[in-house]
Design a protein around this motif. Structure first.
Motif, short mmCIF file in Angstrom:
data_model
loop_
_atom_site.label_atom_id
_atom_site.label_comp_id
_atom_site.label_asym_id
_atom_site.label_seq_id
_atom_site.Cartn_x
_atom_site.Cartn_y
_atom_site.Cartn_z
N PHE A 49 34.95 27.65 38.29
CA PHE A 49 35.74 28.54 38.88
C PHE A 49 34.73 29.21 39.78
N GLY A 53 35.82 30.03 43.39
CA GLY A 53 36.28 31.36 43.79
C GLY A 53 34.81 32.20 44.22
N ILE A 57 35.28 35.34 47.05
CA ILE A 57 34.84 36.61 46.74
C ILE A 57 33.79 37.27 47.44
#
Length: 185
Positions: A49, A53, A57
């Protein structure tokens, strides 16, 4: 649960891989033992993740921070460089999912620009004019800029070291396998 292959009498737990918590062998084990078995899977999931991600972010966070701090009279454009760096991080991360071979050239070009922007960010943030006008720039903008421009190279080098170490470990395992394998002609 049933096996997606549709074979009768097979369950997910009878296949190699992840056991179900409803299996008697798993649900009867002490909690500590179950946590120890689940920990590598949980860490693997979290790392994947973060790999997928975190860059997006982080990029959006920098774009947002640059946009929020845009109203100041700072002698250096600390908010603008944060916003552009974040935007380029988003483009760099997005190009990782493009299958065109030319995307690699684009990623290399953007990486060079990101390195230059990081150096400029450190120089601008530590500029004596910014030090004298921290109030005009905004203390939070100056300290956030210090954090970003120092943390980015440290984290990048740490990640590069991690990739290098895992690659070396894979090569060592393959070498061990080749050294121990009997070859018959």
């Amino acid at each position: 649960g049933a096996n997606p292959s549709g074979a009768p009498g097979t369950t997910w737990s009878s296949q190699p891989g992840i056991p179900l918590m409803s299996d008697p062998g798993v649900s009867q084990q002490p909690m500590g033992q179950r946590v120890i078995k689940a920990l590598p899977l949980a860490l693997s999931s979290c790392s994947k993740f973060c790999y997928v991600g975190f860059p997006f972010i982080f990029g959006w966070m920098l774009v947002f921070a640059g946009w929020e701090y845009r109203d100041n009279v700072c002698p250096r454009n600390l908010d603008g460089i944060l916003m552009w760096f974040g935007f380029l991080v988003l483009v760099f991360s997005g190009l990782a999912y493009v299958t065109d071979p030319n995307a690699v050239v684009g990623r290399i070009a953007i990486l060079v620009i990101l390195v230059v922007l990081d150096v400029v960010g450190v120089l601008w943030t530590s500029d004596p004019a910014v030090e004298r006008n921290k109030g005009a720039c905004g203390l939070s903008l100056v300290w956030f800029s210090y954090f970003v421009w120092i943390a980015v190279p440290i984290c990048s080098l740490g990640y590069l070291g991690f990739l290098l170490a895992t690659h070396v470990r894979k090569l060592q395992r393959k070498d061990d396998h080749l050294q121990n394998e009997v070859i018959v002609f």
